[in-house]
Write an enzyme that holds these catalytic residues in place. Structure first.
Site, PDB file in Angstrom:
ATOM      1  N   LYS A 105       0.877  -1.361  -0.094  1.00 50.12           N
ATOM      2  CA  LYS A 105      -0.021  -0.033   0.136  1.00 50.12           C
ATOM      3  C   LYS A 105       0.929   1.314   0.015  1.00 50.12           C
ATOM      4  O   LYS A 105       2.011   1.212   0.630  1.00 50.12           O
ATOM      5  CB  LYS A 105      -0.805   0.049   1.388  1.00 50.12           C
ATOM      6  CG  LYS A 105      -2.123   0.947   1.259  1.00 50.12           C
ATOM      7  CD  LYS A 105      -3.130   0.089   0.387  1.00 50.12           C
ATOM      8  CE  LYS A 105      -4.440   0.826   0.434  1.00 50.12           C
ATOM      9  NZ  LYS A 105      -5.402  -0.017   0.107  1.00 50.12           N
ATOM     10  N   GLY A 217     -20.428   7.626   2.801  1.00 51.15           N
ATOM     11  CA  GLY A 217     -19.279   7.893   1.855  1.00 51.15           C
ATOM     12  C   GLY A 217     -19.984   7.751   0.353  1.00 51.15           C
ATOM     13  O   GLY A 217     -20.458   6.642   0.083  1.00 51.15           O
ATOM     14  N   GLY A 219     -18.054   8.311  -2.631  1.00 46.23           N
ATOM     15  CA  GLY A 219     -16.905   8.056  -3.419  1.00 46.23           C
ATOM     16  C   GLY A 219     -17.162   7.105  -4.345  1.00 46.23           C
ATOM     17  O   GLY A 219     -18.313   6.367  -4.576  1.00 46.23           O
TER      18      GLY A 219
HETATM   19  N1  GLU Z   1      -7.335   0.253  -2.821  1.00 44.68           N
HETATM   20  C1  GLU Z   1      -8.126  -0.979  -3.183  1.00 44.68           C
HETATM   21  C2  GLU Z   1      -8.132  -1.943  -2.004  1.00 44.68           C
HETATM   22  O1  GLU Z   1      -7.823  -1.422  -1.030  1.00 44.68           O
HETATM   23  C3  GLU Z   1      -7.613  -1.680  -4.612  1.00 44.68           C
HETATM   24  C4  GLU Z   1      -6.126  -2.288  -4.644  1.00 44.68           C
HETATM   25  C5  GLU Z   1      -6.080  -3.058  -5.962  1.00 44.68           C
HETATM   26  O2  GLU Z   1      -6.714  -2.896  -6.948  1.00 44.68           O
HETATM   27  O3  GLU Z   1      -4.730  -3.203  -6.130  1.00 44.68           O
HETATM   28  O4  GLU Z   1      -8.332  -3.021  -2.163  1.00 44.68           O
END
Ligand code: GLU
Length: 420
Positions: A105, A217, A219
């Site tokens: 992340k 939320g 979004g």
């Molecule tokens: N940010 C999204 C999550 O928390 C997607 C991550 C991704 O597609 O790699 O799952």
């Protein structure tokens, strides 16, 4: 979020799972500590000629199952520990989903709404260049998260391709349709959440039709969860965003609400059928059947958990329920579909996009959507069955089951690779 440390919470969840599975301390430590975190300084030339310095991170939690995978968030409050926690949650999410990915992340501490488009572009390119040595098609594949979108992914991908002198479409997912992205990726998180809520509603109420829904939320994840639940026959009676919420006992049209939000900046300006305005905390406590927290961490806490009336909570956001709150919800018999299952649609379609980039674009949208649907239904059933057949449902919740399945797969991969 600021007053809690999500990394401490993530470790607590891991500890409980390690104990439940009867695994040792060495395995706990192997999984509690991320493999690598980098912090980067991102100086950005602002439009007025001044220079502002931003800070960003990328945490690579575990790669036993494959390259790290997970989004990048832009948020003014993001911290390093939050990014680490989110990367650990990605390890579990990817494992549970059966994907060939580890967990990662990224985060940049910035309020993107305060930047012009060209400032945002310079920030995005500089951040990605700063982490370009540790990301890659087979190394670490970022994607959108809170306040990042296909345009930001394009700047990432383009900057990486400039630096590495190639065309590396598979280095990020969530790209625009003309650059190797899939429309299914855009709807995927919310659609996946809606499918899990529907599957849970079948178990709890016998079906989702006519059931009332509140979405906190609005979004990408919140909007598509609302839209698809509405299409499935549920009644979306309340939605909110960071400015406030709206309520209509007859039900809202999620597309109309989205159109107003796009035009005015908030759902609160939507008027048709709205009986009252509600506060951002109030929406969580409404008397509805299904609650979808789709914003950020730690919104359901020990302070408000007792007042929650929904029978099903589907976590479109990452980490919206604190462990203390979840104990209360478990005692009340509320079914919480954990984030690593409920919002896994996003990364499931990211995997399809990534694979599609590598085989030269052979997968159709219909195939992608069908695969997403099948996987969400199968994965929901697997967690539900584990919870109901292997655990005591009065003491344990669905999250415990999801974690047990996810951690077991990662531990098995580490064993096979000779890491433990
Ligand atoms: N940010 C999204 C999550 O928390 C997607 C991550 C991704 O597609 O790699 O799952």
């Amino acid at each position: 979020m600021a007053h809690r440390d999500p990394y401490e919470e993530a470790k607590k969840q891991l500890r409980q799972t390690v104990d439940l599975l009867g695994l040792g301390d060495d395995i706990y430590v192997m999984l509690a500590v991320p493999e690598r975190i980098i912090q980067v300084k991102i100086p950005v030339k602002m439009d007025d000629g001044s220079v502002k310095v931003f800070i960003g991170w990328r945490s690579q939690h575990n790669s036993a199952l494959g390259p790290y995978k997970g989004g990048v968030r832009y948020h003014p409050d993001v911290t390093m520990n939050e990014v680490i926690a989110l990367s650990m949650w990605m390890t579990w999410k990817n494992s549970l989903a059966g994907l060939p990915y580890g967990g990662g992340k990224g985060g940049v501490r910035v309020d993107p709404h305060m930047l012009s488009k060209s400032e945002l572009e310079r920030l995005s390119r500089a951040y990605f260049e700063a982490i370009s040595d540790i990301v890659g098609v087979d190394q670490d594949i970022p994607a959108p998260d809170v306040y990042t979108d296909p345009q930001v992914m394009t700047w990432f991908f383009d900057q990486y391709s400039r630096v590495k002198r190639g065309q590396y479409f598979g280095v990020v997912t969530g790209k625009p349709l003309d650059l190797g992205g899939l429309y299914t990726r855009i709807i995927s998180t919310g659609y996946g959440t809606a499918i899990t809520a529907r599957e849970a509603a079948k178990k709890v109420f016998g079906g989702v039709e006519g059931r009332t829904v509140a979405v906190q939320g609005y979004g990408n994840a919140g909007y598509y969860a609302a839209k698809f639940l509405h299409e499935m026959g549920a009644k979306v009676v309340a939605v909110s965003d960071s400015r406030g919420g709206i309520y209509s006992s007859k039900g809202l049209d999620p597309d109309d609400v989205k159109a107003v939000k796009n035009k005015t900046g908030s759902v609160i300006y939507y008027e048709k059928g709205v009986e009252k305005k509600i506060g951002i905390d109030e929406i969580l406590e409404l008397d509805v059947d299904i609650l979808i927290p789709a914003a950020i961490e730690n919104v359901i806490t020990e302070e408000n958990a007792d007042r929650i009336k929904a029978k099903i909570i589907a976590e479109a956001a990452n980490g919206p329920t604190t462990p203390e709150a979840e104990d209360i919800l478990t005692r009340k018999g509320i079914v919480v579909i954990p984030d690593i299952l409920a919002n896994s649609g996003g990364v499931i379609v990211s995997h399809i996009e990534w694979a599609n980039n590598r085989i030269g674009g052979l997968i159709t949208e219909e195939e992608a959507k069908q695969r997403l649907e099948n996987k969400m239904i199968t994965n929901f059933a697997r967690v539900w069955d584990y919870w109901n057949k292997k655990l005591d449902t009065s003491k344990h919740n669905m999250r415990t089951a999801a974690y047990a399945i996810a951690v077991e797969r990662v531990v098995n991969a580490m064993k096979l690779r000779g890491w433990i």
